[in-house]
Design a protein around this motif. Structure first.
Motif, PDB file in Angstrom:
ATOM      1  N   GLN A 176      35.765  45.096  42.882  1.00 19.05           N
ATOM      2  CA  GLN A 176      35.233  43.771  43.211  1.00 19.05           C
ATOM      3  C   GLN A 176      36.317  42.721  43.120  1.00 19.05           C
ATOM      4  O   GLN A 176      37.271  42.849  42.356  1.00 19.05           O
ATOM      5  N   ILE A 177      36.130  41.661  43.907  1.00 21.35           N
ATOM      6  CA  ILE A 177      37.035  40.516  43.901  1.00 21.35           C
ATOM      7  C   ILE A 177      36.197  39.260  43.733  1.00 21.35           C
ATOM      8  O   ILE A 177      35.256  39.036  44.507  1.00 21.35           O
ATOM      9  N   ILE A 178      36.509  38.475  42.718  1.00 24.04           N
ATOM     10  CA  ILE A 178      35.807  37.212  42.485  1.00 24.04           C
ATOM     11  C   ILE A 178      36.737  36.074  42.887  1.00 24.04           C
ATOM     12  O   ILE A 178      37.876  35.989  42.427  1.00 24.04           O
ATOM     13  N   HIS A 231      38.504  43.358  39.824  1.00 26.81           N
ATOM     14  CA  HIS A 231      38.036  44.116  38.665  1.00 26.81           C
ATOM     15  C   HIS A 231      37.138  45.252  39.139  1.00 26.81           C
ATOM     16  O   HIS A 231      36.793  45.360  40.323  1.00 26.81           O
ATOM     17  N   GLY A 232      36.728  46.084  38.187  1.00 26.59           N
ATOM     18  CA  GLY A 232      35.907  47.243  38.489  1.00 26.59           C
ATOM     19  C   GLY A 232      36.653  48.519  38.153  1.00 26.59           C
ATOM     20  O   GLY A 232      37.859  48.509  37.879  1.00 26.59           O
ATOM     21  N   GLU A 233      35.963  49.621  38.195  1.00 25.91           N
ATOM     22  CA  GLU A 233      36.613  50.894  37.876  1.00 25.91           C
ATOM     23  C   GLU A 233      37.751  51.205  38.843  1.00 25.91           C
ATOM     24  O   GLU A 233      38.718  51.871  38.484  1.00 25.91           O
ATOM     25  N   ARG A 234      37.647  50.690  40.073  1.00 21.10           N
ATOM     26  CA  ARG A 234      38.720  50.851  41.060  1.00 21.10           C
ATOM     27  C   ARG A 234      39.403  49.502  41.316  1.00 21.10           C
ATOM     28  O   ARG A 234      39.629  49.090  42.443  1.00 21.10           O
ATOM     29  N   TYR A 235      39.742  48.827  40.236  1.00 18.94           N
ATOM     30  CA  TYR A 235      40.315  47.479  40.357  1.00 18.94           C
ATOM     31  C   TYR A 235      41.631  47.484  41.128  1.00 18.94           C
ATOM     32  O   TYR A 235      42.009  46.486  41.748  1.00 18.94           O
ATOM     33  N   ALA A 285      42.275  49.041  43.816  1.00 15.90           N
ATOM     34  CA  ALA A 285      41.955  48.870  45.242  1.00 15.90           C
ATOM     35  C   ALA A 285      41.731  47.394  45.556  1.00 15.90           C
ATOM     36  O   ALA A 285      42.133  46.900  46.619  1.00 15.90           O
ATOM     37  N   ALA A 286      41.083  46.680  44.637  1.00 15.98           N
ATOM     38  CA  ALA A 286      40.887  45.245  44.824  1.00 15.98           C
ATOM     39  C   ALA A 286      42.231  44.522  44.855  1.00 15.98           C
ATOM     40  O   ALA A 286      42.452  43.621  45.675  1.00 15.98           O
ATOM     41  N   VAL A 296      38.345  39.455  53.340  1.00 20.18           N
ATOM     42  CA  VAL A 296      37.089  40.191  53.459  1.00 20.18           C
ATOM     43  C   VAL A 296      37.304  41.475  54.263  1.00 20.18           C
ATOM     44  O   VAL A 296      36.791  42.542  53.908  1.00 20.18           O
ATOM     45  N   ARG A 297      38.082  41.379  55.326  1.00 18.12           N
ATOM     46  CA  ARG A 297      38.355  42.574  56.143  1.00 18.12           C
ATOM     47  C   ARG A 297      39.150  43.607  55.347  1.00 18.12           C
ATOM     48  O   ARG A 297      38.816  44.803  55.372  1.00 18.12           O
ATOM     49  N   HIS A 298      40.171  43.151  54.651  1.00 17.12           N
ATOM     50  CA  HIS A 298      40.972  44.090  53.863  1.00 17.12           C
ATOM     51  C   HIS A 298      40.146  44.690  52.722  1.00 17.12           C
ATOM     52  O   HIS A 298      40.287  45.871  52.382  1.00 17.12           O
ATOM     53  N   ALA A 299      39.298  43.872  52.113  1.00 13.61           N
ATOM     54  CA  ALA A 299      38.459  44.372  51.020  1.00 13.61           C
ATOM     55  C   ALA A 299      37.525  45.456  51.524  1.00 13.61           C
ATOM     56  O   ALA A 299      37.336  46.496  50.869  1.00 13.61           O
TER      57      ALA A 299
END
Length: 366
Positions: free
Chosen positions: A5-7, A21-25, A27-28, A63-66
């Motif tokens: 996730q990205i805030i 953040h997140g378990e795959r931070y 990647a974010a 947003v596209r990259h995310a």
């Protein structure tokens, strides 16, 4: 909820900021870098200086990259917590330093649990809610507050405190102060911390010091009673009489155990003695006793560092120091209890009407 996730939030000086953040931070973070966000020394990502149209284009690109990296982008309903913490720090009495903390992986926030000295909502939130970031506020004395966005609320914060260094871990301590909820206005938040939370924290520290010293005295007294009973028996065991050598070894064992506990008193009692004001109590005559106790602490603290002392000389002085504190523990404890910081309740000011956020910064609830 996505595991990457990205805030997004708005920083006063940095403009649009982003936290992954997140378990795959990771990647974010990759999505943020690919979209043109720059990572600061605090690991908070931000956009380089750009006009509004360029920022919108970059966010759209993010947003596209995310999506390509399997990350979800959300926007915060609050301003950047680093700005809030700095504003509060400037308004608190004394000198406070604010720092941002990130817990990119969900398990990282669990590192806070042993050290968080709290019996309220903040401790529950750290254990049971996702807290991807927070801010700390530390003063010159080493008191460190933890500021987090209040879970399940669009506005407002929670503030609590870490256990003071002499106490080590704070988890589950019955003396722990209770965290409080703060309004989203820095001046009122600082007032609530200064008027309500910090006094409660000082009372909690005082109470825990008293308990710590009391427990140490009780254990020393129990050790002394066991020693006295051992000597009075005149026997090492059912079949062996107590000779001089055995008695000396037993005395040394008692002193070592008692002194290990007395060091706790050396650590915590001075702060309690500093608060005591016998003249303002019903026992003004205790002043002389407190002075003697304070002198004994200073004297005892140097014993193990005095290489010129023989063991018998050192042991005799240790016995004397322990005896002073055991003899005068009652006046010390009643004065320490009388010196507890007073509670000064204040009436919180009413919050002003909530205003809508500017359209360019208004975002859906995450």
């Amino acid at each position: 909820m996505a595991d990457a996730q990205i805030i997004l939030a708005y920083g006063r000086d940095a403009g649009i900021v982003a936290i992954g953040h997140g378990e795959r931070y990771k990647a974010a973070h990759q999505a943020l870098s690919a979209a043109g966000f720059h990572r600061g020394d605090d690991w908070v990502y931000h956009l380089p200086n750009a006009d509004e149209s360029a920022s919108r284009a970059t966010v759209a690109d993010l947003v596209r990259h995310a999506t390509a990296h399997g990350a979800e982008v959300t926007t915060s309903s609050r301003r950047f917590i680093g700005d809030t913490a700095q504003d509060i720090a400037r308004l608190l009495p004394g000198q406070w330093e604010a720092r941002i903390e990130l817990y990119s992986h969900p398990v990282w926030q669990q590192d806070l649990v042993p050290w968080l000295w709290d019996s309220g909502e903040l401790a529950r939130a750290v254990q049971n809610e996702q807290v991807p970031y927070a801010a700390t506020l530390t003063d010159a004395a080493g008191t460190t507050l933890l500021l987090v966005e209040r879970p399940s609320h669009q506005l407002g914060y929670l503030v609590g405190v870490f256990a003071p260094e002499p106490f080590e871990e704070g988890y589950g301590d019955p003396h722990a102060p209770r965290s409080i909820a703060l309004p989203p206005f820095a001046d009122r938040a600082a007032r609530a911390i200064a008027d309500r939370f910090l006094p409660a924290y000082e009372r909690a520290v005082h109470a825990r010091r008293i308990t710590t010293v009391t427990e140490a005295l009780d254990r020393i007294r129990a050790e002394q009673d066991a020693w006295a009973a051992f000597v009075a028996s005149g026997r090492y065991s059912d079949v062996i009489s107590l000779d001089t050598a055995t008695r000396g070894e037993a005395a040394e064992t008692f002193l070592n155990r008692a002194w290990a506990k007395f060091l706790t008193i050396v650590q915590h009692a001075p702060a309690l003695l500093d608060r005591c004001r016998p003249a303002a109590t019903s026992w003004p005559e205790d002043a002389r006793v407190l002075a003697k106790l304070a002198d004994t602490l200073t004297y005892a603290d140097s014993l193990y560092r005095d290489a010129s002392l023989t063991r018998p000389e050192r042991d005799a002085r240790l016995w004397a120091a322990l005896d002073v504190w055991l003899t005068h523990s009652e006046p010390f404890l009643r004065q320490a209890l009388a010196a507890a910081p007073l509670q000064q309740p204040t009436v919180p000011a009413a919050a002003p009407p909530r205003q809508a956020l500017p359209r360019s910064h208004q975002t859906p609830r995450r």
